[in-house]
Design an enzyme around this catalytic site. Structure first.
Site, PDB file in Angstrom:
ATOM      1  N   ASP A  39      37.863 -82.616 -29.360  1.00 59.77           N
ATOM      2  CA  ASP A  39      36.640 -82.189 -30.046  1.00 59.77           C
ATOM      3  C   ASP A  39      35.510 -81.831 -29.079  1.00 59.77           C
ATOM      4  OD1 ASP A  39      37.884 -82.481 -32.454  1.00 59.77           O
ATOM      5  OD2 ASP A  39      36.798 -84.265 -33.086  1.00 59.77           O
ATOM      6  N   LYS A  76      30.416 -88.969 -38.008  1.00 61.00           N
ATOM      7  CA  LYS A  76      31.074 -88.384 -39.194  1.00 61.00           C
ATOM      8  C   LYS A  76      32.512 -88.894 -39.314  1.00 61.00           C
ATOM      9  CE  LYS A  76      32.826 -84.071 -38.810  1.00 61.00           C
ATOM     10  NZ  LYS A  76      34.259 -83.980 -39.120  1.00 61.00           N
ATOM     11  N   ASN A  77      33.225 -88.885 -38.178  1.00 63.76           N
ATOM     12  CA  ASN A  77      34.645 -89.234 -38.237  1.00 63.76           C
ATOM     13  C   ASN A  77      34.904 -90.726 -38.414  1.00 63.76           C
ATOM     14  OD1 ASN A  77      35.238 -86.572 -38.041  1.00 63.76           O
ATOM     15  ND2 ASN A  77      35.993 -86.624 -35.921  1.00 63.76           N
ATOM     16  N   ARG A 100      48.368 -78.877 -38.674  1.00 62.45           N
ATOM     17  CA  ARG A 100      47.935 -80.223 -39.071  1.00 62.45           C
ATOM     18  C   ARG A 100      48.765 -80.801 -40.221  1.00 62.45           C
ATOM     19  NH1 ARG A 100      41.424 -80.298 -38.596  1.00 62.45           N
ATOM     20  NH2 ARG A 100      41.704 -82.443 -38.001  1.00 62.45           N
ATOM     21  N   PRO A 101      50.036 -81.080 -39.954  1.00 65.69           N
ATOM     22  CA  PRO A 101      50.870 -81.677 -41.002  1.00 65.69           C
ATOM     23  C   PRO A 101      50.460 -83.128 -41.304  1.00 65.69           C
ATOM     24  CG  PRO A 101      52.081 -81.562 -38.938  1.00 65.69           C
ATOM     25  CD  PRO A 101      50.745 -80.920 -38.692  1.00 65.69           C
ATOM     26  N   ILE A 102      51.063 -83.715 -42.370  1.00 63.55           N
ATOM     27  CA  ILE A 102      50.739 -85.098 -42.727  1.00 63.55           C
ATOM     28  C   ILE A 102      51.998 -85.963 -42.743  1.00 63.55           C
ATOM     29  CG2 ILE A 102      48.563 -84.821 -44.004  1.00 63.55           C
ATOM     30  CD1 ILE A 102      50.376 -84.511 -46.516  1.00 63.55           C
ATOM     31  N   ASP A 103      53.043 -85.460 -42.023  1.00 66.30           N
ATOM     32  CA  ASP A 103      54.325 -86.162 -42.051  1.00 66.30           C
ATOM     33  C   ASP A 103      54.220 -87.612 -41.550  1.00 66.30           C
ATOM     34  OD1 ASP A 103      53.716 -84.763 -39.609  1.00 66.30           O
ATOM     35  OD2 ASP A 103      55.704 -85.267 -38.872  1.00 66.30           O
ATOM     36  N   LEU A 104      53.365 -87.852 -40.565  1.00 69.37           N
ATOM     37  CA  LEU A 104      53.268 -89.217 -40.017  1.00 69.37           C
ATOM     38  C   LEU A 104      52.628 -90.170 -41.025  1.00 69.37           C
ATOM     39  CD1 LEU A 104      52.145 -88.301 -36.380  1.00 69.37           C
ATOM     40  CD2 LEU A 104      54.435 -88.948 -37.149  1.00 69.37           C
ATOM     41  N   ARG A 140      39.833 -81.881 -44.648  1.00 67.83           N
ATOM     42  CA  ARG A 140      41.140 -82.464 -44.372  1.00 67.83           C
ATOM     43  C   ARG A 140      41.141 -83.959 -44.615  1.00 67.83           C
ATOM     44  NH1 ARG A 140      45.738 -81.053 -42.511  1.00 67.83           N
ATOM     45  NH2 ARG A 140      46.195 -83.171 -41.859  1.00 67.83           N
ATOM     46  N   ARG A 168      28.817 -78.668 -40.861  1.00 63.67           N
ATOM     47  CA  ARG A 168      29.742 -79.710 -41.319  1.00 63.67           C
ATOM     48  C   ARG A 168      29.695 -80.923 -40.397  1.00 63.67           C
ATOM     49  NH1 ARG A 168      35.151 -77.911 -40.576  1.00 63.67           N
ATOM     50  NH2 ARG A 168      35.406 -80.136 -40.751  1.00 63.67           N
ATOM     51  N   CYS A 204      44.264 -75.640 -41.175  1.00 59.50           N
ATOM     52  CA  CYS A 204      42.916 -75.183 -40.853  1.00 59.50           C
ATOM     53  C   CYS A 204      42.971 -74.371 -39.583  1.00 59.50           C
ATOM     54  CB  CYS A 204      41.940 -76.334 -40.746  1.00 59.50           C
ATOM     55  SG  CYS A 204      41.881 -77.080 -39.161  1.00 59.50           S
TER      56      CYS A 204
HETATM   57  C1  UD1 Z   1      40.887 -86.462 -36.250  1.00 58.11           C
HETATM   58  C2  UD1 Z   1      39.451 -85.995 -36.252  1.00 58.11           C
HETATM   59  C3  UD1 Z   1      39.337 -84.645 -35.536  1.00 58.11           C
HETATM   60  C4  UD1 Z   1      39.963 -84.718 -34.138  1.00 58.11           C
HETATM   61  C5  UD1 Z   1      41.373 -85.286 -34.198  1.00 58.11           C
HETATM   62  C6  UD1 Z   1      41.985 -85.535 -32.832  1.00 58.11           C
HETATM   63  C7  UD1 Z   1      38.594 -86.953 -38.297  1.00 58.11           C
HETATM   64  C8  UD1 Z   1      38.088 -86.728 -39.674  1.00 58.11           C
HETATM   65  N1  UD1 Z   1      39.001 -85.864 -37.614  1.00 58.11           N
HETATM   66  O1  UD1 Z   1      41.646 -85.511 -37.009  1.00 58.11           O
HETATM   67  O2  UD1 Z   1      37.966 -84.297 -35.444  1.00 58.11           O
HETATM   68  O3  UD1 Z   1      40.013 -83.433 -33.571  1.00 58.11           O
HETATM   69  O4  UD1 Z   1      41.368 -86.549 -34.914  1.00 58.11           O
HETATM   70  O5  UD1 Z   1      41.185 -86.368 -32.080  1.00 58.11           O
HETATM   71  O6  UD1 Z   1      38.591 -88.064 -37.802  1.00 58.11           O
HETATM   72  N2  UD1 Z   1      49.837 -84.621 -36.589  1.00 58.11           N
HETATM   73  C9  UD1 Z   1      51.130 -84.470 -37.033  1.00 58.11           C
HETATM   74  N3  UD1 Z   1      51.504 -85.142 -38.152  1.00 58.11           N
HETATM   75  C10 UD1 Z   1      50.649 -85.958 -38.855  1.00 58.11           C
HETATM   76  C11 UD1 Z   1      49.333 -86.098 -38.377  1.00 58.11           C
HETATM   77  C12 UD1 Z   1      48.948 -85.412 -37.246  1.00 58.11           C
HETATM   78  O7  UD1 Z   1      51.921 -83.754 -36.434  1.00 58.11           O
HETATM   79  O8  UD1 Z   1      51.048 -86.528 -39.862  1.00 58.11           O
HETATM   80  C13 UD1 Z   1      49.404 -83.868 -35.374  1.00 58.11           C
HETATM   81  C14 UD1 Z   1      48.299 -82.851 -35.708  1.00 58.11           C
HETATM   82  O9  UD1 Z   1      48.833 -81.646 -36.199  1.00 58.11           O
HETATM   83  C15 UD1 Z   1      47.609 -82.697 -34.366  1.00 58.11           C
HETATM   84  C16 UD1 Z   1      47.745 -84.097 -33.750  1.00 58.11           C
HETATM   85  O10 UD1 Z   1      48.776 -84.764 -34.470  1.00 58.11           O
HETATM   86  O11 UD1 Z   1      48.310 -81.763 -33.591  1.00 58.11           O
HETATM   87  C17 UD1 Z   1      46.470 -84.913 -33.827  1.00 58.11           C
HETATM   88  O12 UD1 Z   1      46.062 -85.027 -35.160  1.00 58.11           O
HETATM   89  P1  UD1 Z   1      45.289 -86.300 -35.728  1.00 58.11           P
HETATM   90  O13 UD1 Z   1      45.063 -87.278 -34.618  1.00 58.11           O
HETATM   91  O14 UD1 Z   1      46.002 -86.778 -36.947  1.00 58.11           O
HETATM   92  O15 UD1 Z   1      43.908 -85.659 -36.149  1.00 58.11           O
HETATM   93  P2  UD1 Z   1      43.117 -85.858 -37.500  1.00 58.11           P
HETATM   94  O16 UD1 Z   1      43.164 -87.274 -37.932  1.00 58.11           O
HETATM   95  O17 UD1 Z   1      43.500 -84.808 -38.469  1.00 58.11           O
END
Ligand code: UD1
Length: 420
Positions: free
Chosen positions: A307, A22-23, A123-127, A94, A399, A118
């Protein structure tokens, strides 16, 4: 509301065929935005998250033909247009934010709603946004909507990620493939799903090197073409069945897997005293031995996957001695602990650690799947517990696990879906 009823099912036996990941499929579907014409994606797991991503693509004019029987999707982008996709779809997954990178690359601008938080963390998107900004985009965030504007074309640059985020790495790669010049991303995530995305993009004509390492180099190209691609096996589905086989003292053949992607999981299972035999794309698991306690720290790949943390917690709960889980990826990923507690597990949470004291038996109870992998952990526990367990909110489980009820029944697990 649908629920699962489960009964103790020890000694489960048989073959389990693993779906495409899925991912990996979600970002690859998003990346199809970058192609000119037809793309074929094979080994698609037709889960609800995948269907939501397909609906998002259809909203921007992409034609999607699904072949459910043969598990492939045909994508045609010739009528694609730029539009803000509807929030009703965005808020469901997400991964909807993975549209931002490819739309920005293709149209020079994108307007998209924040995907929201969630259950497992903020789970911010700042990066992701920092990456787009470094590539020359301007970002305006107002009323939950993010407007990203590249004015002209994005410009290749050097980007350092403060944390190896999976989603940010994917989004920045997808934004950079059509940029002017070269982009180098360091401290990026190395997950197999990212390597699969890169392979897909390179097949379409992108020039990306370094997938699976901490530094990825992307030489921008003018356009991308069609391609055909098969999704990698789902390592989390495979890992879940490995734990399930062990916990139920069963014997399972997990088929169509990539053993390399599961090293952290199989070595932890061996440490617990579970028998594991790997050969080609198959893993045999047997849970006949007495379990030992083990400590786990979740880490970015190739470390132990967050996961798989909830499923291991169920196994540790019925194991021997005291085990400790340190969750370093998400700040709120222990919601399953209290549900397992309702079944008689002895688990204490202290900050980002869970202390699990193995108990001799757990008993069936009414529990709630608080998120996808938490739900998987409850299925494992329900199959080991005395009496009947009832799991609610099972849409979370569906899901991420295709045909889970049928797959479990086939190996002798007593599971039944009911409607209330
Ligand atoms: C993906 C996977 C999810 C898995 C996770 C970690 C998908 C669709 N989902 O989620 O199943 O649990 O990787 O292996 O592939 N973070 C920030 N800022 C950002 C982005 C992330 O602070 O801009 C933090 C998140 O809050 C979290 C950590 O980084 O604490 C890891 O997140 P990330 O690796 O981005 O996970 P996802 O891509 O959302």
């Amino acid at each position: 509301m649908e629920k699962y009823l489960l009964e103790k099912s020890l000694n489960i036996k048989g073959d389990v065929f693993i779906e495409g990941a899925k991912n990996a499929c979600l970002p690859i579907l998003a990346a199809s935005i970058l192609s000119n014409g037809n793309t074929i994606i094979k080994k698609v797991p037709f889960l609800s998250d995948i269907n939501v991503m397909c609906s998002l693509l259809e909203e921007i004019g992409i034609s999607i033909i699904k072949d459910l029987k043969n598990k492939y999707i045909q994508i045609d982008t010739k009528n694609i247009f730029n539009k803000k996709v509807s929030y009703d779809l965005v808020k469901q997954i997400r991964a909807s934010f993975l549209l931002a990178g490819p739309m920005l690359a293709r149209f020079g601008k994108v307007s998209i709603q924040m995907p929201g938080g969630c259950a497992i963390g903020v789970r911010p998107i700042d990066l992701h946004l920092k990456g787009f900004k470094a590539l020359g985009a301007e970002i305006l965030q107002e009323h939950g909507v993010i407007e990203i504007n590249a004015k002209n074309r994005l410009i290749g640059t050097e980007i350092y990620l403060d944390f190896p985020s999976v989603g940010a790495t994917e989004n920045i790669i997808m934004a950079s493939v059509l940029a002017k010049g070269t982009t180098v991303i360091s401290n990026c995530a190395t997950e197999p799903e990212i390597v699969d995305l890169i392979e897909f993009l390179n097949k379409m004509g992108a020039k990306i090197e370094g997938g699976g390492t901490e530094t990825i180099k992307i030489k921008g190209v003018d356009s991308l073409n069609n391609c055909e691609h098969t999704i990698i096996p789902d390592r989390i589905e495979a890992g879940t069945f490995l734990v399930l086989g062990a916990a139920t003292k069963g014997e399972l053949n997990i088929l169509d897997v990539n053993c390399e992607h599961l090293k952290a999981v199989t070595s932890k299972l061996r440490e617990i005293n579970v028998d594991i035999e790997e050969k080609d794309n198959k893993i045999f698991v047997s849970g006949k031995n007495i379990f030992k306690n083990v400590d786990i720290k979740t880490m970015p790949y190739p470390g132990f996957p967050t996961d798989m943390q909830p499923q291991f917690m169920s196994l540790m709960a019925i194991g021997n001695g005291t085990s400790i889980i340190n969750e370093t990826i998400f700040e709120n990923r222990f919601m399953h602990a209290s549900e397992l507690g309702l079944m008689g597990a002895n688990i204490k949470i202290e900050g980002s650690s869970a202390i699990i004291n193995g108990v001799e038996k757990i008993t069936g109870a009414k529990v709630k799947a608080t998120d996808l992998r938490a739900g998987a952990a409850l299925i494992i526990a329900g199959l080991c517990a005395e009496g009947i367990s009832e799991i609610s909110d099972i849409y979370h489980i569906e899901r991420g696990y295709y045909n889970i009820e049928e797959k479990l029944k086939k190996i002798g697990a007593k599971i039944r879906k009911i409607k209330e």
